[in-house]
Enzyme design. Structure first.
Site, PDB file in Angstrom:
ATOM      1  N   GLY A  36       0.883  -1.133   0.065  1.00 52.31           N
ATOM      2  CA  GLY A  36      -0.144  -0.066  -0.113  1.00 52.31           C
ATOM      3  C   GLY A  36       0.867   1.259   0.235  1.00 52.31           C
ATOM      4  O   GLY A  36       1.859   1.337   0.608  1.00 52.31           O
TER       5      GLY A  36
ATOM      6  N   ARG B  34       0.939  -4.848  -5.647  1.00 51.54           N
ATOM      7  CA  ARG B  34       1.148  -6.286  -4.782  1.00 51.54           C
ATOM      8  C   ARG B  34       1.391  -7.358  -5.763  1.00 51.54           C
ATOM      9  O   ARG B  34       0.702  -6.964  -7.038  1.00 51.54           O
ATOM     10  CB  ARG B  34      -0.109  -6.517  -4.188  1.00 51.54           C
ATOM     11  CG  ARG B  34      -0.682  -5.348  -2.991  1.00 51.54           C
ATOM     12  CD  ARG B  34      -1.559  -5.826  -1.806  1.00 51.54           C
ATOM     13  NE  ARG B  34      -1.329  -4.766  -0.799  1.00 51.54           N
ATOM     14  CZ  ARG B  34      -2.099  -3.723  -0.475  1.00 51.54           C
ATOM     15  NH1 ARG B  34      -2.982  -3.319  -1.290  1.00 51.54           N
ATOM     16  NH2 ARG B  34      -1.691  -3.216   0.882  1.00 51.54           N
TER      17      ARG B  34
ATOM     18  N   ASP C 122       4.425  -4.277   6.574  1.00 58.53           N
ATOM     19  CA  ASP C 122       4.985  -5.600   7.009  1.00 58.53           C
ATOM     20  C   ASP C 122       4.900  -6.597   5.857  1.00 58.53           C
ATOM     21  O   ASP C 122       5.899  -7.299   5.845  1.00 58.53           O
ATOM     22  CB  ASP C 122       4.139  -6.039   8.208  1.00 58.53           C
ATOM     23  CG  ASP C 122       2.816  -6.444   7.837  1.00 58.53           C
ATOM     24  OD1 ASP C 122       2.033  -5.570   7.100  1.00 58.53           O
ATOM     25  OD2 ASP C 122       2.372  -7.431   8.605  1.00 58.53           O
TER      26      ASP C 122
ATOM     27  N   THR D 199       4.040   2.962   5.723  1.00 55.11           N
ATOM     28  CA  THR D 199       2.618   2.610   5.992  1.00 55.11           C
ATOM     29  C   THR D 199       1.875   3.584   6.579  1.00 55.11           C
ATOM     30  O   THR D 199       2.217   4.087   7.716  1.00 55.11           O
ATOM     31  CB  THR D 199       2.565   1.211   6.411  1.00 55.11           C
ATOM     32  OG1 THR D 199       1.171   0.881   6.707  1.00 55.11           O
ATOM     33  CG2 THR D 199       3.427   0.924   7.715  1.00 55.11           C
TER      34      THR D 199
ATOM     35  N   ASP E 237      -0.560   2.796   8.504  1.00 53.80           N
ATOM     36  CA  ASP E 237      -1.167   2.011   9.693  1.00 53.80           C
ATOM     37  C   ASP E 237      -0.436   2.107  10.892  1.00 53.80           C
ATOM     38  O   ASP E 237      -0.989   1.900  11.842  1.00 53.80           O
ATOM     39  CB  ASP E 237      -1.332   0.435   9.396  1.00 53.80           C
ATOM     40  CG  ASP E 237      -2.243   0.295   7.934  1.00 53.80           C
ATOM     41  OD1 ASP E 237      -2.958   1.080   7.883  1.00 53.80           O
ATOM     42  OD2 ASP E 237      -1.870  -0.754   7.521  1.00 53.80           O
TER      43      ASP E 237
ATOM     44  N   ASP F 248       1.678   0.252  12.056  1.00 52.95           N
ATOM     45  CA  ASP F 248       1.568  -0.987  12.878  1.00 52.95           C
ATOM     46  C   ASP F 248       3.080  -1.889  12.764  1.00 52.95           C
ATOM     47  O   ASP F 248       2.861  -3.029  12.767  1.00 52.95           O
ATOM     48  CB  ASP F 248       0.484  -1.898  12.276  1.00 52.95           C
ATOM     49  CG  ASP F 248       0.804  -2.238  10.618  1.00 52.95           C
ATOM     50  OD1 ASP F 248       1.625  -1.595  10.141  1.00 52.95           O
ATOM     51  OD2 ASP F 248      -0.032  -2.936  10.333  1.00 52.95           O
TER      52      ASP F 248
ATOM     53  N   ARG G 129      -5.997  -1.611   9.057  1.00 49.50           N
ATOM     54  CA  ARG G 129      -5.814  -2.974   9.237  1.00 49.50           C
ATOM     55  C   ARG G 129      -6.060  -3.445  10.508  1.00 49.50           C
ATOM     56  O   ARG G 129      -7.141  -3.364  11.150  1.00 49.50           O
ATOM     57  CB  ARG G 129      -4.698  -3.494   8.509  1.00 49.50           C
ATOM     58  CG  ARG G 129      -4.454  -3.026   7.059  1.00 49.50           C
ATOM     59  CD  ARG G 129      -3.781  -3.873   6.366  1.00 49.50           C
ATOM     60  NE  ARG G 129      -2.294  -3.776   6.673  1.00 49.50           N
ATOM     61  CZ  ARG G 129      -1.431  -4.338   6.000  1.00 49.50           C
ATOM     62  NH1 ARG G 129      -1.652  -4.823   4.772  1.00 49.50           N
ATOM     63  NH2 ARG G 129      -0.123  -4.268   6.245  1.00 49.50           N
TER      64      ARG G 129
HETATM   65  P1  ADP Z   1       2.439  -4.080   2.935  1.00 51.48           P
HETATM   66  O1  ADP Z   1       3.846  -3.743   2.678  1.00 51.48           O
HETATM   67  O2  ADP Z   1       1.791  -2.664   2.546  1.00 51.48           O
HETATM   68  O3  ADP Z   1       2.183  -4.552   4.238  1.00 51.48           O
HETATM   69  P2  ADP Z   1       1.486  -6.180   1.268  1.00 51.48           P
HETATM   70  O4  ADP Z   1       1.015  -7.167   2.612  1.00 51.48           O
HETATM   71  O5  ADP Z   1       0.406  -6.128   0.294  1.00 51.48           O
HETATM   72  O6  ADP Z   1       1.752  -4.426   1.852  1.00 51.48           O
HETATM   73  O7  ADP Z   1       2.704  -6.920   0.606  1.00 51.48           O
HETATM   74  C1  ADP Z   1       3.223  -6.445  -0.432  1.00 51.48           C
HETATM   75  C2  ADP Z   1       4.012  -7.559  -1.180  1.00 51.48           C
HETATM   76  O8  ADP Z   1       5.177  -8.341  -0.619  1.00 51.48           O
HETATM   77  C3  ADP Z   1       3.008  -8.748  -1.749  1.00 51.48           C
HETATM   78  O9  ADP Z   1       2.354  -8.095  -2.687  1.00 51.48           O
HETATM   79  C4  ADP Z   1       4.095  -9.589  -2.074  1.00 51.48           C
HETATM   80  O10 ADP Z   1       4.610  -9.363  -3.082  1.00 51.48           O
HETATM   81  C5  ADP Z   1       5.217  -9.485  -1.199  1.00 51.48           C
HETATM   82  N1  ADP Z   1       5.089 -10.460  -0.046  1.00 51.48           N
HETATM   83  C6  ADP Z   1       4.305 -10.481   1.046  1.00 51.48           C
HETATM   84  N2  ADP Z   1       4.537 -11.473   1.889  1.00 51.48           N
HETATM   85  C7  ADP Z   1       5.463 -12.179   1.342  1.00 51.48           C
HETATM   86  C8  ADP Z   1       6.185 -13.308   1.645  1.00 51.48           C
HETATM   87  N3  ADP Z   1       5.837 -14.184   2.718  1.00 51.48           N
HETATM   88  N4  ADP Z   1       6.911 -13.716   0.746  1.00 51.48           N
HETATM   89  C9  ADP Z   1       7.503 -13.272  -0.584  1.00 51.48           C
HETATM   90  N5  ADP Z   1       6.754 -12.024  -0.836  1.00 51.48           N
HETATM   91  C10 ADP Z   1       5.906 -11.477  -0.058  1.00 51.48           C
END
Ligand code: ADP
Length: 321
Positions: A10, A71, A102, A125, A127, A129, A171
Site C-alpha cells: 500500500g 502487490r 509488514d 505505511t 497504519d 503497525d 488494518r
Molecule cells: P504492505 O507492505 O503494505 O504490508 P502487502 O501485505 O500487500 O503490503 O505486501 C506487499 C507485497 O510483498 C506482496 O504483494 C508480495 O509481493 C510481497 N510479500 C508479502 N509477503 C510475502 C512473503 N511471505 N514472501 C514473499 N513475498 C511476500
C-alpha cells in the site's frame, strides 16, 4: 556501491520524500542508484531505471510514489524470488532499499534467503503497525486527513443532532482510530486491540445524552472484531433503536500531500537507510524510537506487536465523558 530502491504494498504519503532523501544521500557518496518500478513486480520483470539527484526534483510534496507500488503474487513463489535475484545480479545491485509495510518486509526477508545483497527496510505505511519505530511514514498525514473529515462530520452531526459512526483504516491496528479519535474529540473509539462492548458503549452514550449531549461521533477501526461500521451500526440499532449514520473514510486517508512531520521522518529514514547500507548492515528496518534512529531485524518488525499507547487509551476514556 550500486543500490536499488523500491516502494511496495500500500502506498503512503511521504514515500516520495524518502526516495528523494535516499537518492540524494547515495549520490553524495558517488553511488549508482536505480529506481525499481512497481515494487517487487519490477524486480521480476527487470523494470529498473537509473536515478540521479534531478530525477527526484519536485517530489517532496507529492503523495503516492513516483516509483509506483504494487502487490505481486508471483514474488511469493520460489521462481518469482529467483527471477528477482537474477535481475538484481544482472544490474550488479549490492544493496536494496524497500519502502513499505509488514507484507513488503516479509517479501524482503524471503528475498534475503536467495540473494546475497544487503536489504534495508524503510517503514512506509499509514497504519503505524510496525515494531521498531514510534511512527511510520504516512501515519501523520493519514490522521490529519481523518481529523479534517471528522471535524466536517461533527458540524452536521451537531446541526442535525445525530450519531455518526466513522470508519478509519489501520488494518489489524487501532493507531489511526485512537489518534484521529482523540484529535477529533470523538465520543467513542473502537480499536481492534480492545474488546468492543457494544451494550457498554450504548450505556455511555445514553449517559452522555442525559448530560446534555445531542450528537456523538464514534470512530471504528476497520479491523474491529465486532465487524465494520455498517455492521456495528446495525448492532447498535438493534440494541438501542438509535440510527447511526455511517461514513467510511477509505482511501482518502492514503492520499494527499505529506505533512511536514511525515516529510521530516521520511527524509531522516531515507538518509539513514543509506548510512546503514554503507555500514554493511543487512535485513534490518530503519526506524525512529524516542527521537533516536535505530535498526531492527526485519522479522521483528512484524513478529513483535507494537502496543497502543496505554496513556492515550486511558485519556481517551476520561475525555469522552
Ligand atoms: P504492505 O507492505 O503494505 O504490508 P502487502 O501485505 O500487500 O503490503 O505486501 C506487499 C507485497 O510483498 C506482496 O504483494 C508480495 O509481493 C510481497 N510479500 C508479502 N509477503 C510475502 C512473503 N511471505 N514472501 C514473499 N513475498 C511476500
Amino acid at each position: 556501491m550500486r543500490i536499488a530502491i523500491l516502494t511496495s504494498g500500500g502506498d503512503a504519503p511521504g514515500m516520495n520524500a524518502s526516495i528523494r532523501s535516499s537518492v540524494r544521500v547515495a549520490k553524495s557518496l558517488n553511488w549508482t542508484v536505480f529506481g525499481v518500478r512497481r515494487g517487487y513486480r519490477g524486480l521480476i520483470y527487470g523494470e529498473l531505471d537509473e536515478m540521479g539527484s534531478r530525477s527526484v526534483s519536485n517530489i517532496i510534496q507529492r503523495g503516492g510514489t513516483i516509483l509506483r507500488a504494487s502487490r505481486c503474487k508471483e514474488f511469493e513463489t520460489e521462481e518469482g524470488l529467483l527471477q528477482a535475484k537474477r535481475t538484481l545480479e544482472a544490474y550488479g545491485i549490492q544493496g536494496l532499499i524497500v519502502i513499505g509495510g509488514d507484507g513488503s518486509f516479509r517479501g524482503a526477508v524471503a528475498l534475503s534467503k536467495v540473494w546475497e545483497g544487503q536489504i534495508v527496510g524503510v517503514p512506509g505505511t499509514i497504519d503505524n503497525d510496525l515494531w521498531g519505530t514510534d511512527y511510520t511514514i504516512g501515519f501523520d498525514t493519514a490522521i490529519n486527513t481523518a481529523v479534517e473529515a471528522i471535524d466536517k462530520i461533527r458540524d452536521t452531526a451537531e446541526a442535525q443532532e445525530r450519531y455518526f459512526l466513522v470508519e478509519v483504516m489501520g488494518r489489524e491496528a487501532g493507531f489511526i482510530a485512537l489518534e484521529a479519535g482523540l484529535s477529533g474529540g470523538a465520543e467513542e473509539v473502537m480499536v481492534p486491540e480492545i474488546h468492543t462492548d457494544l451494550p457498554e458503549i450504548h450505556k455511555r452514550l445514553m449517559q452522555g445524552k442525559q448530560r446534555g449531549k445531542t450528537s456523538s461521533i464514534l470512530i471504528v477501526a476497520e479491523g474491529n472484531q465486532e465487524g465494520n461500521a455498517f455492521e456495528i451500526a446495525n448492532k447498535l440499532k438493534t440494541l438501542c433503536g438509535s440510527d447511526y449514520r455511517v461514513v467510511v473514510l477509505g482511501h482518502i486517508q492514503r492520499g494527499g500531500s505529506p505533512t511536514a512531520r511525515d516529510r521530516i521522518l521520511a527524509t531522516k529514514l531515507g538518509a539513514y537507510a543509506v548510512d546503514v547500507l554503507a555500514e554493511g548492515k543487512a535485513t534490518v528496518m530503519v526506524g525512529e524510537v524516542k527521537n533516536e534512529l535505530i535498526t531492527t531485524p526485519l522479522e521483528q518488525t512484524w513478529s513483535m506487536k507494537k502496543p497502543l499507547d496505554p496513556y492515550l487509551l486511558r485519556l481517551n476514556m476520561v475525555l469522552e465523558t
